[in-house]
Enzyme design. Structure first.
Site, short mmCIF file in Angstrom:
data_model
loop_
_atom_site.label_atom_id
_atom_site.label_comp_id
_atom_site.label_asym_id
_atom_site.label_seq_id
_atom_site.Cartn_x
_atom_site.Cartn_y
_atom_site.Cartn_z
CB SER A 127 -0.82 0.08 1.21
OG SER A 127 -1.65 1.50 1.53
CE1 TYR A 152 -4.39 -2.03 4.84
CE2 TYR A 152 -3.48 0.05 4.12
CZ TYR A 152 -3.88 -1.32 3.86
OH TYR A 152 -4.00 -1.39 2.64
#
Length: 339
Positions: A127, A152
């Site tokens: 990501s 995350y």
């Protein structure tokens, strides 16, 4: 080619499955169908896929180690695309345990299966969030990613480190793709473009964080999938020019690679909202709010490597992409255009 897609009921996973089937590949998908967002949307994605020859689905969680081992033993996968993960930056602030289980433990079990079953190529979703507190733009794969601002993001960096270890120790070819704000039809309801659309159609004010002073590298789903397919087809190999005295996160002496995959340009949040207003034919009411915890001011992908090595060239501008999403949204949720 037989491809396993984890997270196959998700936004990117289901779209990728269609493209692989279109070219004649066999696709097996797994997904735990959790309720992080509306399960009915995931089921609708699967319903479209279930009608297609060459597709099979099994409901499974990556943390089911025994089930995962059986799946690999019963099939001969040529490649694995790992998209199964607990997503969402802000959700990780209140629910950290979910990310440890799915994104770390589950990914570890998947790596073990790839190792023992001699998978030719593992491609996994990283990501843009890994860039964290970095402010140098555009983000390059050579940049350090040592300061994540959400769990995350930390879990995605951990995935990169775990994959590199398996590439180094067990010669498992691994490629990580750092996705940049993917949007489009069949998208995720937790993402801003989806939430804004729903709220604007309902006449609700939309939350605009940091008073709108944000920008993102928005990447249309079809462009993302085109890039993913090109990467899947070419397993990672050792970099002959790797310099161990000046290492970077992007390459290795092991069969391991990291690439940014984005549009390669930045769009201001307020410009994005205005484009969505044009597509919907609705003027939004704004609720201006301060910066959120875990958020970053800007993202922008340097996609030079992906272009040079795979011919990746995003083609979809924001206006075209948002209009395609709005058209899909109106049809799927049966929202008519007002005269």
């Amino acid at each position: 080619m037989h491809v396993l897609i984890t997270g196959g009921a998700g936004f990117i996973g289901s779209t990728l499955a269609h493209r692989l089937l279109d070219r004649g590949d066999t696709v097996t998908a797994i997904d735990n169908l959790n309720d992080y967002y509306e399960v009915s949307l995931k089921e609708a994605r699967l319903a479209r896929l279930s009608e297609r020859e060459g597709f099979s689905f099994k409901r499974m969680d990556l943390v089911d180690e025994a089930g995962l081992n059986t799946l690999f033993a019963d099939n001969k996968f040529d490649a694995v695309m790992n998209l199964a993960a607990q997503a969402g930056v802000r959700y990780s602030i209140d629910n950290p345990g979910t990310y440890v289980s799915s994104n770390l433990v589950g990914f570890g079990y998947l790596l073990e299966c790839c190792r023992h079953h001699k998978i030719k190529h593992l491609v996994f979703a990283s990501s843009s969030s890994v860039y964290g507190a970095n402010t140098k733009l555009p983000f390059s794969e050579d940049d350090p990613v040592d300061h994540p601002v959400s769990l995350y993001a930390a879990s995605k960096k951990a995935n990169e480190l775990m994959a590199h270890t398996y590439a180094h120790l067990y010669n498992v070819p691994c490629t990580g793709l750092r996705f940049f704000t993917v949007y489009g039809p069949w998208g995720r309801p937790d993402m801003a473009f989806f939430k804004f659309t729903r709220m604007m159609l309902a006449g609700e004010s939309i939350p605009v964080f940091n008073n709108g002073n944000l920008s993102r590298d928005f990447t249309y789903i079809d462009d993302i999938v085109e890039g993913v397919i090109r990467v899947i087809d070419r397993p990672a190999s050792a970099d002959e020019n790797y310099n161990s005295s000046r290492p970077t996160p992007a390459t290795s002496s092991a069969p391991f690679r990291i690439y940014n995959i984005g549009n390669g340009s930045r769009v201001k949040l307020m410009d994005y909202i205005e484009t969505l207003e044009d597509c919907l034919g609705i003027k939004a009411n704004y609720e201006m709010l301060p910066m959120q915890d875990g958020d970053v001011h800007a993202t922008n992908a340097d996609i030079t490597r992906l272009k040079a090595e795979f011919g990746f060239e995003p083609k979809t501008d924001v206006k075209t992409g948002l209009q395609a999403f709005v058209d899909w949204y109106r049809e799927y949720y049966q929202v008519p255009v007002k005269p």
